[in-house]
Write an enzyme that holds these catalytic residues in place. Sequence first.
Site, PDB file in Angstrom:
ATOM      1  N   SER A 231     -26.408   6.997  13.203  1.00 21.15           N
ATOM      2  CA  SER A 231     -26.365   5.816  12.351  1.00 21.15           C
ATOM      3  C   SER A 231     -26.699   6.203  10.904  1.00 21.15           C
ATOM      4  O   SER A 231     -26.064   7.091  10.340  1.00 21.15           O
ATOM      5  CB  SER A 231     -27.327   4.759  12.892  1.00 21.15           C
ATOM      6  OG  SER A 231     -27.178   3.542  12.231  1.00 21.15           O
ATOM      7  N   ASP A 460     -17.882   0.103  17.693  1.00 19.95           N
ATOM      8  CA  ASP A 460     -19.238   0.162  17.150  1.00 19.95           C
ATOM      9  C   ASP A 460     -19.510  -1.069  16.278  1.00 19.95           C
ATOM     10  O   ASP A 460     -18.844  -1.283  15.275  1.00 19.95           O
ATOM     11  CB  ASP A 460     -19.389   1.447  16.321  1.00 19.95           C
ATOM     12  CG  ASP A 460     -20.828   1.703  15.877  1.00 19.95           C
ATOM     13  OD1 ASP A 460     -21.584   0.733  15.679  1.00 19.95           O
ATOM     14  OD2 ASP A 460     -21.188   2.881  15.712  1.00 19.95           O
ATOM     15  N   HIS A 489     -23.228   1.440  19.581  1.00 20.14           N
ATOM     16  CA  HIS A 489     -23.700   2.109  18.375  1.00 20.14           C
ATOM     17  C   HIS A 489     -24.590   3.275  18.786  1.00 20.14           C
ATOM     18  O   HIS A 489     -25.722   3.079  19.241  1.00 20.14           O
ATOM     19  CB  HIS A 489     -24.481   1.135  17.503  1.00 20.14           C
ATOM     20  CG  HIS A 489     -24.921   1.718  16.200  1.00 20.14           C
ATOM     21  ND1 HIS A 489     -24.038   2.299  15.309  1.00 20.14           N
ATOM     22  CD2 HIS A 489     -26.150   1.823  15.629  1.00 20.14           C
ATOM     23  CE1 HIS A 489     -24.702   2.716  14.247  1.00 20.14           C
ATOM     24  NE2 HIS A 489     -25.982   2.453  14.415  1.00 20.14           N
TER      25      HIS A 489
END
Length: 525
Positions: A231, A460, A489
Amino acid sequence: MTILSSVTARRASAVGLALVACLTATPAAFATPAAFAAEPTPGAGLDRYYQQRLDWGSCVLGPDDTTGRDLEKAGAQCANVTVPLDYADPRGRTITVAMSRLRATDTRRRVGPLLINFGGPGGTALGEPPATRKAMKEVGARYDIIGMDPRFVGRSTPLDCHWPVGHSVFSAGLGRAGFDRQVALHKDLAAKCRATNASVLPHVTTRNTARDMDVIRGALGERKLSYLGYSYGSYLGTVYTQMFPGRHDRVVLDGAPDPRRYTPRLMRGVERENEQALAGWADWAAKRHATYGLGRTRDHVLATVGRVVEASARGLTLGTGPDVFRVDDTQVPTLIFGGISEDTDSARAAVAEHLSVMVRAAQGQPTRLATEFKEYLKAVLTGEESPTGSVQTAILCGDVAAPRDPERYWRDIERSRAAHPLFGPLTNNIGPCAFWDRPREEPTQVGQDAPALIVSATGDPRTPHTGAVALRGLLPGSRLITLKGANQHGVYGYYGSTCVDEQVNAYLATGELPADDRTCVKQTG
């Protein structure tokens, strides 16, 4: 990863990625073309940081330190590395960055250090080396796995704005009144942070965290540093490759955003992916109507969500006794948004359980809160997680400036609301960055290649797959592994995709990227 998803900590930091903007000129101390130029080699007062001796010892801080005990059980040790608060003034104030190390056991085939970051921004990774080694399978024994709490995170020198909430990502609600409350809230949050941390905030940035990473590399006595980032952590890894070319080895970037779109308003444009994730969850919940009572079809479940949000405009009371939470239409969408960053059964069950409680509250019935939901509400709605939210916001605001006129946000909200009534008012909402001081540096631009392995799921909901495709184009020497069919994610090592995990581990073992981009398909059953 992003607010409200580290398996709790990962889950609670992801929303921070939610947060285009005018940039001030680069200050004289960074007057070289910082967007493209590599950082200088150690010197000019930095030698003492790069050459410092690390004092490795026990990770256990006290009898209640479960993270420390788990690290000790795995054989890890911890140390603090000293870094300058301001790299333009290396002889000035210093801070510490906490790190852990799980040393390689296959010393004959040792690759070197692998530093990990789980995103946020503002997420801790100090306790993650044992889980990361497990995900890496046999190749994990060949690395010294380094967990780092970035500057001002976790066990590092702290930052706390003493906020009454755990983060700063909320919806604007169903109308102007909710938005006006949000403007007042975020103006107050920014003022509180400035009042207690004015001298520190200019230095809470991604570029300074990347500089800290290179000091760690030097203090470890290593020529190169391998990296695994999820991320926001994949953005941090990208920045490191641009600031310190030639000092990185094997780089894995999972859930990567388009670095050109990295701003405090990064969540703008992800409404479709989140609606897709919500619809996938609604299908799942409809099949379990007997358990959760949310509706027998996707449309019925989504209608239930809509009724709960509408009822929350009048206020919902969740819980009884000492743990009672009053939530409204600016907060309920955040609670839903935070739960759909993963499409695993356990994550979906948590959303269904939380929503069933809110349904009863909307009907005026008393509700009891499971421990997990209670902790989730505390993390989001109270000051219990103020340090995490403070750092997360400070990094986003310190990296890139945000628009300052509240009416600009309101216009964006209203334009988005018609097509995206649930998520548009959240992804376009104002935040503390509208009231923050201007960043000291320009953000890093990707101007040179880096042979990284990028991992992304097509659905995502936090960092859309389009961002990973864009990063792949900016780094022509990189390769992209796409997981099709997952609203997820963060994939490698945690989602259970054998196809993804085996290809990442093969790269970490050999240092050789796949010959071309690869596609995996979500496993079912």
